[in-house]
Scaffold this active site. Sequence first.
Site, PDB file in Angstrom:
ATOM      1  N   ASP A 126       0.852  -1.187   0.000  1.00  0.00           N
ATOM      2  CA  ASP A 126       0.000   0.000   0.000  1.00  0.00           C
ATOM      3  C   ASP A 126       0.887   1.236   0.000  1.00  0.00           C
ATOM      4  O   ASP A 126       1.958   1.231   0.613  1.00  0.00           O
ATOM      5  CB  ASP A 126      -0.907   0.014   1.235  1.00  0.00           C
ATOM      6  CG  ASP A 126      -1.971  -1.071   1.201  1.00  0.00           C
ATOM      7  OD1 ASP A 126      -2.461  -1.374   0.098  1.00  0.00           O
ATOM      8  OD2 ASP A 126      -2.317  -1.594   2.271  1.00  0.00           O
ATOM      9  N   ASP A 145      -6.902  -1.469  -4.750  1.00  0.00           N
ATOM     10  CA  ASP A 145      -7.983  -1.167  -3.806  1.00  0.00           C
ATOM     11  C   ASP A 145      -8.928  -0.118  -4.382  1.00  0.00           C
ATOM     12  O   ASP A 145     -10.149  -0.211  -4.227  1.00  0.00           O
ATOM     13  CB  ASP A 145      -7.417  -0.649  -2.479  1.00  0.00           C
ATOM     14  CG  ASP A 145      -6.550  -1.661  -1.757  1.00  0.00           C
ATOM     15  OD1 ASP A 145      -6.753  -2.875  -1.947  1.00  0.00           O
ATOM     16  OD2 ASP A 145      -5.659  -1.232  -1.000  1.00  0.00           O
TER      17      ASP A 145
END
Length: 171
Positions: A126, A145
């Site tokens: 991330d 995401d």
Amino acid sequence: MPNPAAGRFGRLAWLWLSLLVLVIDQATKLYFNNALTMYQQIVVIPDYFSWTLAYNTGAAFSFLADGAGWQRWLFALIAVVVSAVLVVWLKRLGRNETWLAVALALVLGGAIGNLYDRIVLGHVVDFILVHWQNRHYFPAFNVADSAITVGAVMLALDMFKSKKSEDPVHD
């Protein structure tokens, strides 16, 4: 039952969008994984947006991240099953179901992007950090995401649209 209006391959041509999401997702993860150290922040828009590097061994919002490693395979299995369902669903769509095809392709591309990370790296990379005045932080996320979220919102909107069009007209 296959949709006769779908043709032989349905809306599988939209898999190019899934591939595009996958390529952009993996390229950005590779870049930030090499450019940043863990939890380093580069402020892009003060008080609102930063680049960072974080590894997530869990699911959304680090759900089950403290597991002993079994969650990696559980989430991988879920992603494989969901991806297979999405491909079949995409194949069965009719020619007039473009909105739904885009939604499914986005979710599929994101799911495969995070699946790759989970299987190959053991965690999801991330790097996008949204926050408010350096006090209120949304969990770090990535392109995959984002694609999953946009696709899921599109699916929800499509369901509401479909439900509304099926409601009988009251006089």
